[in-house]
Design an enzyme around this catalytic site. Structure first.
Site, mmCIF file in Angstrom:
data_model
loop_
_atom_site.group_PDB
_atom_site.id
_atom_site.type_symbol
_atom_site.label_atom_id
_atom_site.label_comp_id
_atom_site.label_asym_id
_atom_site.label_seq_id
_atom_site.Cartn_x
_atom_site.Cartn_y
_atom_site.Cartn_z
ATOM 1 C CG ASN A 38 -2.222 0.944 1.206
ATOM 2 O OD1 ASN A 38 -2.226 1.569 0.169
ATOM 3 N ND2 ASN A 38 -3.095 0.922 2.030
ATOM 4 N NE ARG A 148 -10.509 -2.268 12.991
ATOM 5 C CZ ARG A 148 -9.475 -1.786 12.114
ATOM 6 N NH1 ARG A 148 -8.450 -2.201 12.214
ATOM 7 N NH2 ARG A 148 -9.885 -0.710 11.612
ATOM 8 C CE1 TYR A 160 -5.982 2.277 10.614
ATOM 9 C CE2 TYR A 160 -6.748 1.424 12.534
ATOM 10 C CZ TYR A 160 -6.739 1.075 11.447
ATOM 11 O OH TYR A 160 -6.541 -0.165 10.875
ATOM 12 C CG ASP A 211 -5.520 -1.731 14.530
ATOM 13 O OD1 ASP A 211 -4.615 -1.272 15.103
ATOM 14 O OD2 ASP A 211 -5.415 -1.691 13.229
ATOM 15 C CG HIS A 213 -3.242 1.999 12.893
ATOM 16 N ND1 HIS A 213 -2.254 2.779 12.064
ATOM 17 C CD2 HIS A 213 -3.363 0.784 12.034
ATOM 18 C CE1 HIS A 213 -2.275 2.117 10.877
ATOM 19 N NE2 HIS A 213 -2.776 1.130 10.625
ATOM 20 C CD GLU A 237 -4.750 -4.902 14.408
ATOM 21 O OE1 GLU A 237 -5.875 -5.182 14.416
ATOM 22 O OE2 GLU A 237 -4.368 -4.370 13.533
ATOM 23 C CD GLU A 263 -1.839 -3.668 10.221
ATOM 24 O OE1 GLU A 263 -3.090 -4.303 10.778
ATOM 25 O OE2 GLU A 263 -1.736 -2.473 10.041
ATOM 26 N NE ARG A 284 -3.593 -7.428 13.011
ATOM 27 C CZ ARG A 284 -4.193 -7.590 11.921
ATOM 28 N NH1 ARG A 284 -5.150 -8.735 11.888
ATOM 29 N NH2 ARG A 284 -4.492 -6.486 11.086
ATOM 30 C CG HIS A 313 -2.965 -6.805 7.539
ATOM 31 N ND1 HIS A 313 -2.046 -6.224 6.561
ATOM 32 C CD2 HIS A 313 -4.284 -6.024 7.612
ATOM 33 C CE1 HIS A 313 -2.513 -5.037 6.562
ATOM 34 N NE2 HIS A 313 -3.544 -4.713 7.107
ATOM 35 C CG ASP A 317 -3.909 -2.324 2.461
ATOM 36 O OD1 ASP A 317 -4.864 -2.203 3.271
ATOM 37 O OD2 ASP A 317 -2.687 -2.597 2.838
ATOM 38 C CD GLU A 340 -8.096 -6.657 9.089
ATOM 39 O OE1 GLU A 340 -6.769 -6.928 8.924
ATOM 40 O OE2 GLU A 340 -8.380 -5.345 9.566
ATOM 41 C CD1 TRP A 403 -2.238 7.828 10.192
ATOM 42 C CD2 TRP A 403 -1.523 5.783 9.250
ATOM 43 N NE1 TRP A 403 -3.274 7.283 9.599
ATOM 44 C CE2 TRP A 403 -3.095 5.997 9.124
ATOM 45 C CE3 TRP A 403 -1.150 4.714 8.705
ATOM 46 C CZ2 TRP A 403 -3.812 5.278 8.503
ATOM 47 C CZ3 TRP A 403 -2.037 3.836 8.213
ATOM 48 C CH2 TRP A 403 -3.545 4.147 7.950
HETATM 49 O O1 KDG Z 1 -1.992 -0.340 4.357
HETATM 50 C C1 KDG Z 1 -2.176 -0.214 5.794
HETATM 51 C C2 KDG Z 1 -3.736 -0.892 6.183
HETATM 52 O O2 KDG Z 1 -3.507 -1.850 5.863
HETATM 53 C C3 KDG Z 1 -3.651 -0.954 7.521
HETATM 54 O O3 KDG Z 1 -3.763 0.497 8.139
HETATM 55 C C4 KDG Z 1 -4.900 -1.275 8.039
HETATM 56 O O4 KDG Z 1 -4.293 -1.511 10.280
HETATM 57 C C5 KDG Z 1 -5.207 -2.036 9.691
HETATM 58 C C6 KDG Z 1 -5.746 -3.206 9.785
HETATM 59 O O5 KDG Z 1 -5.869 -3.640 10.884
HETATM 60 O O6 KDG Z 1 -6.381 -3.655 8.952
HETATM 61 MG MG MG Z 2 -4.153 -3.085 12.073
#
Ligand code: KDG
Ligand code: MG
Length: 403
Positions: A38, A148, A160, A211, A213, A237, A263, A284, A313, A317, A340, A403
Site C-alpha cells: 500500500n 472490530r 485511524y 486496533d 495502530h 492490536e 501486520e 498478524r 491482516h 489493500d 480479518e 500513523w
Molecule cells: O495499508 C495499511 C492498512 O492495511 C492498515 O492501516 C489496516 O491496520 C490495519 C488493519 O488492521 O486492517
Molecule cells: Mg491493524
C-alpha cells in the site's frame, strides 16, 4: 518439469491499487500472486519486473522451496517489505500452479482441512460510539461472530479506522499524504467508554477487537489493556510500534488483555522474540507482506510451539488473491485464531473473480483447483494505476508521530 515460460506484473486500480504477478508454464497452466504494498506499489512492481522475472524464466514451477531460497538467500539483500512482497507474489503464484496441476484446492496440498472455515472479523466504525455500535449491530445480524470496533475520538477531527464509506475502511485516500492529529490522552479516555457501551448493546456472545495502530508507549498500552479487561476484548492490536520487540515485556506485566501484532512484519525474524517469549497472543503477518505461503507457514509453526495463534491482516489493500491464499492457509494450520476481512469494492470483485464465500461468520476458500481466484486482465486494464498515499499523523503541537 513444469517450466516457467513467462511472467508479468498487472497493475490495476478498481477502487484502489493492486499489483498482481501472473506466471505461465510450458503446459499452459497459470498462477497468480498478490504483490500489493500500500502506497509503495510501483517499487514492488519494479522489483519483480527488473530483478525477479528474468530469473524465473526456465525454472521448474514445481520447485517452490528452492525458488523461495533462491530469491531470499540468493539476493544477498534480505528482508524488507518490498523484497518480501515480491517473493510472496512468486511463492503464491507457484502454489496456485502446483495445486492446479494436482487438480486440488490449495488447502489440500497444505495438509488438508483442520476446520470447516475461517472465522473472520469485520470493521464497525463511526464518528461517535452510537454510530459505531449501530454498525456493529448490523454486522452481528449478518452473522459475524467477531467485530472490530473503531470510533471517532471526541476533540480530534479524524482518526485511524473511521471512514466515510462504512463497509470498508480505505486509508490510502489521497494523491499526497493527508494529515491526522493525535492526542493519546483524549484517545485513552474514549476507548473504555466504547467497550463498556458495546457490551451493554451487543452482549457477550460476540468477540470484540480493537486496533490501536501503533500509537501508544508500552506503559500507556498496559493501562489501556487493564482498562479494557472488564469487557474481555478478543484482542488489542498494534498497541505500540514493534521494532523493539522487548517493549512488549512491559505491556505484558500490566495486563491480561490478549495482544496482537505483526501486520507490517515481513519475516520470521520480526516476530521471533515476541513469539519465543510469549509476549503476544496473535501474530498478524500475512501472505503478501511476509514472504508468501511458504514463509508464513514457518512463522505459524514457530508460533504454535509457544501458544500463539494466527490472525492474518486482511484490510482492503490486500487483494482477493492474498485473501484467497490466506484462507487456504487458515483452514490448514492447527493454530489458526481469526482472519480479518473487509469487503472490497464491487469493481475489485469483478476484476478478481473469486470463489471464497461468507457464511455464518466464516469464510470458506471453495473447492476450485488452485487458489480459486482469477484476474480478468481486460477489465483490469480499464482501471489504470492512480497514485495514492497513506496519511501521516502529528501530535497536537505539530510533532510528527506514528500513523
Ligand atoms: O495499508 C495499511 C492498512 O492495511 C492498515 O492501516 C489496516 O491496520 C490495519 C488493519 O488492521 O486492517
Ligand atoms: Mg491493524
Amino acid at each position: 518439469m513444469l517450466k516457467i515460460v513467462s511472467a508479468k506484473v498487472i497493475i490495476t486500480c478498481p477502487g484502489r491499487n493492486f499489483v498482481t504477478l501472473k506466471i505461465e508454464t510450458s503446459d499452459g497452466l497459470t498462477g497468480i500472486g498478490d504483490a500489493t504494498l500500500n502506497g509503495r506499489e510501483l517499487s514492488v512492481a519494479s522489483y519483480l519486473t527488473d530483478h525477479v522475472i528474468p530469473c524465473l524464466i526456465g525454472r521448474d514451477a514445481h520447485n517452490i522451496e528452492d525458488t523461495w531460497q533462491y530469491l531470499y538467500r540468493g539476493a544477498y539483500w534480505r528482508r524488507g517489505p518490498v523484497t518480501m512482497s515480491a517473493i510472496a507474489a512468486v511463492d503464491t503464484a507457484l502454489w496456485d500452479i502446483k495445486a492446479k496441476a494436482a487438480g486440488l484446492p490449495l488447502y489440500q496440498l497444505l495438509g488438508g482441512r483442520c476446520r470447516e472455515g475461517a472465522m473472520v472479523y469485520s470493521h464497525a466504525n463511526g464518528t461517535t460510539i452510537e454510530e459505531t455500535l449501530e454498525q456493529a449491530i448490523s454486522y452481528k445480524e449478518m452473522g459475524y461472530k467477531a467485530i472490530r470496533l473503531q470510533s471517532g475520538v471526541p476533540g480530534l477531527k479524524s482518526t485511524y479506522g473511521v471512514s466515510g464509506t462504512k463497509l470498508f475502511y480505505e486509508p490510502a485516500d489521497a494523491d499526497l499524504p493527508t494529515e491526522n492529529v493525535w492526542s493519546t490522552e483524549k484517545y485513552l479516555r474514549s476507548v473504555p467508554a466504547l467497550f463498556e457501551k458495546a457490551r451493554e448493546v451487543l452482549g457477550w456472545d460476540v468477540h470484540l477487537l480493537h486496533d490501536v495502530h501503533h500509537r501508544l508507549t508500552p506503559i500507556e498500552a498496559g493501562r489501556l489493556g487493564k482498562d479494557l479487561e472488564p469487557y474481555r476484548p478478543f484482542w488489542l492490536e498494534d498497541t505500540v510500534v514493534a521494532e523493539n520487540q522487548a517493549n512488549f515485556r512491559l505491556i505484558r506485566q500490566h495486563t491480561t488483555t490478549p495482544l496482537a501484532v505483526g501486520e507490517i512484519f515481513n519475516s520470521i525474524w520480526d516476530c521471533k522474540q515476541l513469539i519465543e517469549e510469549q509476549l503476544i497472543d496473535y501474530i498478524r503477518a500475512t501472505v503478501v507482506h511476509a514472504g508468501g505461503i511458504t514463509h508464513l507457514r514457518r512463522i505459524a509453526a514457530l508460533a504454535d510451539l509457544h501458544n500463539v495463534r494466527t490472525g492474518c491482516h486482511g484490510a482492503t489493500d490486500l487483494s482477493p488473491v492474498c485473501m484467497s491464499a490466506a484462507l487456504h492457509f487458515d483452514v490448514s494450520i492447527p493454530n489458526f485464531g481469526i482472519q480479518e476481512w473487509m469487503h472490497h469494492t464491487k469493481e475489485t470483485d469483478e476484476v478478481f473473480r473469486r470463489t471464497y464465500t461468507f457464511k455464518d461468520g466464516m469464510l470458506h476458500p471453495g473447492e476450485m483447483p488452485g487458489l480459486g481466484v482469477e484476474i480478468d486482465e481486460k477489465l483490469a486494464a480499464k482501471y489504470p494505476y492512480k497514485r495514492a498515499f497513506l496519511p501521516v499523523n502529528r501530535l497536537e503541537d505539530g510533532t510528527l508521530y506514528n500513523w
